[in-house]
Design an enzyme around this catalytic site. Sequence first.
Site, PDB file in Angstrom:
ATOM      1  N   SER A  74       0.852  -1.186   0.000  1.00 23.30           N
ATOM      2  CA  SER A  74       0.000   0.000   0.000  1.00 23.30           C
ATOM      3  C   SER A  74       0.889   1.237   0.000  1.00 23.30           C
ATOM      4  CB  SER A  74      -0.910   0.000   1.228  1.00 23.30           C
ATOM      5  OG  SER A  74      -0.128  -0.069   2.407  1.00 23.30           O
ATOM      6  N   LYS A  84      -4.549   8.669  -9.093  1.00 18.54           N
ATOM      7  CA  LYS A  84      -4.871   7.544  -8.216  1.00 18.54           C
ATOM      8  C   LYS A  84      -6.332   7.175  -8.452  1.00 18.54           C
ATOM      9  CE  LYS A  84      -4.631   5.932  -3.446  1.00 18.54           C
ATOM     10  NZ  LYS A  84      -6.012   5.372  -3.435  1.00 18.54           N
TER      11      LYS A  84
END
Length: 673
Positions: A83, A117
Amino acid sequence: MTPTDAAQRVAALRDELAEHAYRYYVLDAPTVPDAEYDRLMRALEDLEAEHPELVTPESPTQRVGGEPVGDFGTVRHAVPMLSLLNAFAVDDVHDFDRRIRERLDTEDPVAYSVEPKLDGVAMSVRYEHGVLVQGATRGDGVTGEDITHNARTIDAVPLRLRGEDWPELLEVRGEVYMPVADFRAFNEQAEARGEKTFVNPRNAAAGSLRQKDPRLTAQRPLAFFAYGVGEITTGALPETHGAMLQRLRDWGLPVSPEARIVASVDGCLEAHDDLLARRDGLPYEIDGIVYKLDDLRQREDVGFVSKAPRWAIAHKFPAQEELTRVVDIDVQVGRTGAVTPVARLEPVFVGGVTVTNVTLHNEDEVRRKDVRIGDTVIVRRAGDVIPEIVAIVPERRPDDAREFVMPERCPVCGSRVVRPEGEAVARCTGGLYCPAQHVAALQHFAARRAMDIDGLGEKIIEQLADRGFVKTVADIYRLDLETVSGLDRMAEKSAQNLLDAIDRSRRTTLARLLFALGIRDVGEATAATLADHFGSLQAIADADVEALEDTPDVGPIVAGKIHAFFREPHNLEVIADLQAAGVAWEEGEGAAAARSDVLAGQTYVLTGTLAAMTRDEAKQALMARGAKVTGSVSKKTTGVIAGEKAGSKLAKAEALGVPVLGDDELQALLATE
């Protein structure tokens, strides 16, 4: 076609389809329409059906296949799917850049790859010898779920890589998403079928990937952007991330067209501001921008922290969806009398602003979303879009949650709230009296085609209303020179001109007055018809719905609105106040007063072209004798009057055994005393 010819044709079709898919998904520059692509696909399907020995797993016809799976298998990622750390402020980004340069022991700017993103679902796809062999979710970063059967259904994911220079083993990481336009269309179609809809595109993508039946996933409009690689065999690979993305494009994998390289942290922040400004115009949803150190060798020097790389960070945009609680649901009354439910929320920061109120549009919308007082809800605000409640969170509903009830009386003026048949919006009936509506009512009343008060425009009306000088239309006729000349930009001469125009408007016609009163759906033509038919305002006010329906071109819905207007005491008070202020109009007997009852209780339907008169003339003549004229035939119809080229109404009358009358019978009927 010989087996050799068939094999060559199959290979050629697969290559052509792969090329078109590459141009469509990777280059975003298709060279053939969808119909041509579909034609080529059908040709390949037909050939493979004739020669099943030529079918291979990487054929584009084999994207969807097999039966639903049981539980998803597990996949252990050889290279963990890490992540990213988040940045929310400019200072966070500068700190990120500073830490990188400290670890690289340089004061010079470093280059970064910047990419949107996407608000989707991470997925890895594994290629062996250029052929797709596996798809997997991120899971906990170390172990994910095997979704190969669903990954294959996504058209943007190539089943076989382009070219021949790819590694023997290549694991590509990327984001599965649902384009905004496709998401909306999918939800509209699902709602039309009475099926469950998705809350947002990310929810839709996640749910689609976890379908156990790949045929269902194939029906979902999913897309894919690659953003990096995981496990990969050694070989001559690029030295920068930007070059790696270009290599993925060359191999047939789509990459975001927004991805680019910037020379420094300042370039990162400029890219952030640019993308944020264009966020709502993008065809997919994003929730931030990702900065990655572009030099792959420098990444090794910078390293990792915990389960995240030090060389990348996600600079998040203001959230477009958040959770909050519905404190209450009340109503607001608009300028046209629309009574709209409004959810009062515990303040929540979403989409860059603090949201405390959200409109629920109408009672049906409240019921459809099942929003109750006390519910926890998902609130969405994208850019400048008005905030909305996307959905409730059922599992957080408290036991004491209360349903919304539309009030019977207007909270502003106390008039009745009604919801006309066939309409979604409830309305306050105090149009002439309600303070929430008086600006709109005053503007309509003074308009040229209504009372024609020259000079009484929107700006002056708003001043008069804001200062409390005019509360109803009757107050217009009590204005004096001192009051009007005291308004902004109103000299004494202009004030006197306005007062003169007001005085002239005291003498009007019944038709103009009816239109000026602002009865819903009563335009100029209907107002004139009502005036001609009834002759007096009192006759219209006293008429029941059935009598109003007898007016030419007034149907049951409009008749109901007229009847409701004159049943509201506040409206009658304002009309009396207008008369007391000297407003007067000419009245007559009206067509309705001259009617007889010789045909009372009888109902007729007109169809076709009559010889002696028009159908409208016949309708007026019949109603003047007490008959009712309707547009549809039933067993209760007294008779159908049919002229030339009569249509389906004549056929229905004959089927029901309803008497059919011609021109001669009509004239005899009208001669009845």
